[in-house]
Enzyme design. Structure first.
Site, mmCIF file in Angstrom:
data_model
loop_
_atom_site.group_PDB
_atom_site.id
_atom_site.type_symbol
_atom_site.label_atom_id
_atom_site.label_comp_id
_atom_site.label_asym_id
_atom_site.label_seq_id
_atom_site.Cartn_x
_atom_site.Cartn_y
_atom_site.Cartn_z
ATOM 1 N N TYR A 40 -4.665 -13.141 -3.528
ATOM 2 C CA TYR A 40 -3.813 -12.436 -4.558
ATOM 3 C C TYR A 40 -3.280 -12.864 -5.825
ATOM 4 O O TYR A 40 -3.334 -12.221 -6.611
ATOM 5 C CB TYR A 40 -3.183 -11.283 -4.014
ATOM 6 C CG TYR A 40 -3.631 -10.249 -2.981
ATOM 7 C CD1 TYR A 40 -4.033 -9.010 -3.810
ATOM 8 C CD2 TYR A 40 -3.998 -10.406 -1.681
ATOM 9 C CE1 TYR A 40 -4.633 -7.994 -2.742
ATOM 10 C CE2 TYR A 40 -4.755 -9.756 -0.771
ATOM 11 C CZ TYR A 40 -5.056 -8.486 -1.307
ATOM 12 O OH TYR A 40 -5.838 -7.538 -0.589
ATOM 13 N N HIS A 82 0.939 -1.349 -0.021
ATOM 14 C CA HIS A 82 0.130 -0.071 -0.021
ATOM 15 C C HIS A 82 0.907 1.135 0.014
ATOM 16 O O HIS A 82 1.103 1.633 1.069
ATOM 17 C CB HIS A 82 -0.914 0.000 1.249
ATOM 18 C CG HIS A 82 -1.683 -1.154 1.354
ATOM 19 N ND1 HIS A 82 -2.765 -1.373 0.306
ATOM 20 C CD2 HIS A 82 -1.802 -2.394 2.025
ATOM 21 C CE1 HIS A 82 -3.336 -2.566 0.425
ATOM 22 N NE2 HIS A 82 -2.844 -3.043 1.367
ATOM 23 N N THR A 110 -12.640 -3.744 -1.789
ATOM 24 C CA THR A 110 -11.899 -4.921 -1.774
ATOM 25 C C THR A 110 -10.659 -5.113 -0.852
ATOM 26 O O THR A 110 -10.164 -5.795 -0.571
ATOM 27 C CB THR A 110 -11.447 -5.379 -3.130
ATOM 28 O OG1 THR A 110 -11.076 -4.220 -4.011
ATOM 29 C CG2 THR A 110 -12.482 -5.838 -4.153
ATOM 30 N N GLU A 111 -10.519 -3.723 -0.341
ATOM 31 C CA GLU A 111 -9.515 -3.461 0.669
ATOM 32 C C GLU A 111 -9.946 -2.249 1.216
ATOM 33 O O GLU A 111 -9.912 -1.280 0.921
ATOM 34 C CB GLU A 111 -8.001 -3.318 0.109
ATOM 35 C CG GLU A 111 -7.363 -4.606 -0.304
ATOM 36 C CD GLU A 111 -6.070 -4.247 -0.680
ATOM 37 O OE1 GLU A 111 -5.354 -3.292 -0.396
ATOM 38 O OE2 GLU A 111 -5.304 -5.070 -1.454
ATOM 39 N N SER A 112 -9.808 -2.404 2.862
ATOM 40 C CA SER A 112 -9.905 -1.292 3.709
ATOM 41 C C SER A 112 -9.569 -1.487 5.231
ATOM 42 O O SER A 112 -10.150 -2.718 5.382
ATOM 43 C CB SER A 112 -11.215 -0.499 3.737
ATOM 44 O OG SER A 112 -11.226 0.795 4.206
#
Length: 429
Positions: A205, A29, A361-363
């Protein structure tokens, strides 16, 4: 001030691709370099060697297309700071020896050159192979699966409303080697034990480490579906074939698969052009359909990448975006949910179909690392941020949120550019 604020912003549809070393499958990230510095995404920080104090001034931004023609002009707020006061970045800068992918470029409009072929993949080769040990014979008690991120569904009438759909998971040890099939099974046991919330989808992933074959039995045992992924575009056909073989060989087959993604943050990280990603999604979808998979195929990128290139969502079966409030320096942990809600609304405004399904989808939030303005890591702040995301966004989007991440990623590289927090996003020990 010694600045002329006639600024040209080149939107690099065909910009050169770049490979970023030291990370596996683009899952890291990096700070969001698209208009850094403000919650509204419209404050640009500039350095001036002649400046002695920080100043904020308005400026004109000219947007150009890939042909170099101006498409629109806006007025933005520019924060000018002395160069010496800027935080140092990793060697070569977070984007190597080139400007930020969507950052400001001084001078005349830039006409991008055709994109070169994608570089070879950078993930390190695992030094340990998947164990042949069978999963434990005693199955884990199943949790009631709720609606899934892509396929919908109905809940058991006795189950409670799940405020969140899923969680991300990476099957690697801290040294970068592959977790064994029994390790993966044990990890899923731990996820099944979580009651707040009980997950219905687990996102991975890639196809390395035989991870698809390892996660499917574990997922079946606890009653969740898998959000599978292909992490880059090199060797796409081979990666799709690896995924297909693993699913077809598993008990449950395609019934265990919720969604398949092609790429994660490839545009945000400068690893591919939108055209390359769109073509890869179409090619992968065609291959997967011929193999019997009829579920959603998407690409995943940051909300800012999708705002600038909504074609990424137009080409996907639903819009899949990563939204990390921590990388906005004006958002504290308690406001994380409101941040996610706003950014999803911003994305909807640029889609051809504003009613298209959007899945975050990501947090999540790191529990260790350096402070980023109002965003402060810590266990309490992680709990506060995740609860805010679940309560404010997840409650109204029960099939559209996947939290990041289940366990720490010790195999990732600690860098100043990611506030030394990259390894510490795990919610469970």
């Amino acid at each position: 001030m010694r600045f002329g604020f006639a600024l040209t912003l080149a939107l690099l549809w065909n910009g050169a691709a770049a490979q970023f070393p030291g990370h596996r499958h683009g899952q890291n990230h990096r700070p969001r370099f698209f208009w850094p510095g403000g919650d509204n995404g419209r404050t640009v920080t500039l350095a001036d060697n002649a400046a002695t104090t920080e100043t904020q001034v308005p400026g004109v931004v000219v947007y150009v297309d890939e042909e170099g023609s101006a498409t629109r002009t806006t007025t933005e707020l520019f924060k000018v700071v002395p160069s010496a006061k800027l935080q140092p970045t990793p060697a070569g800068g977070p984007f190597g020896n080139r400007p930020p992918f969507f950052g400001p470029v001084f001078g005349p409009p830039i006409v991008p050159a055709p994109a070169p072929p994608l570089p070879p993949p950078s993930p390190p080769q695992p030094t340990k192979t998947i164990s042949s040990q069978s999963p434990p014979s005693s199955p884990i008690p199943k949790i009631n699966p709720g609606p899934t991120a892509g396929n919908g569904g109905t809940k058991d009438s006795n189950s409670t409303t799940n405020p969140v759909t899923g969680v991300t998971y990476s099957p690697y040890n801290a040294d970068g080697t592959c977790r064994s099939a029994s390790d993966v099974y044990a990890d899923f046991q731990q996820l099944a034990a979580q009651q707040a919330p009980p997950y219905t989808v687990v996102r991975i992933y890639g196809v390395d480490c035989d991870q698809v074959a390892a996660v499917l039995p574990a997922a079946r045992a606890i009653g969740v579906k898998m959000f599978l992924g292909i992490f880059n575009l090199d060797g796409l056909d081979e990666q799709v074939a690896t995924l297909v073989r693993a699913v077809q060989a598993s008990e449950g087959g395609w019934g265990l698969v919720d969604t398949i993604s092609v790429g994660n943050e490839l545009i945000n990280n400068g690893q591919a052009t939108p055209r390359q990603v769109v073509d890869a999604v179409a090619a992968a979808r065609a291959s997967l359909r011929s193999a019997g998979y009829q579920g959603p195929v998407v690409t995943v990128d940051t909300f800012l990448a999708v705002e600038r290139f909504p074609v990424l969502c137009d080409a996907s079966d639903y819009c899949a975006i990563n939204v990390h409030p921590f990388f906005d320096g004006n958002t504290a942990a308690g406001q994380a949910g409101q941040f996610v809600l706003r950014k999803v609304a911003d994305v909807r405004e640029v889609l051809l179909d504003s009613g298209k399904k959007v899945v975050v989808t990501e947090s999540g939030w790191p529990w260790q690392g350096n402070t980023n303005g109002l965003a402060v890591p810590g266990r309490q702040n992680q709990k506060l941020a995740v609860q805010s995301i679940v309560d404010v966004y997840g409650a109204s989007n029960p099939d559209g949120l996947i939290l990041f991440t289940a366990f720490d990623d010790g195999w990732k590289k600690a860098e100043a550019g990611t506030f030394y927090a990259e390894q510490f996003w795990g919610m469970y020990l």
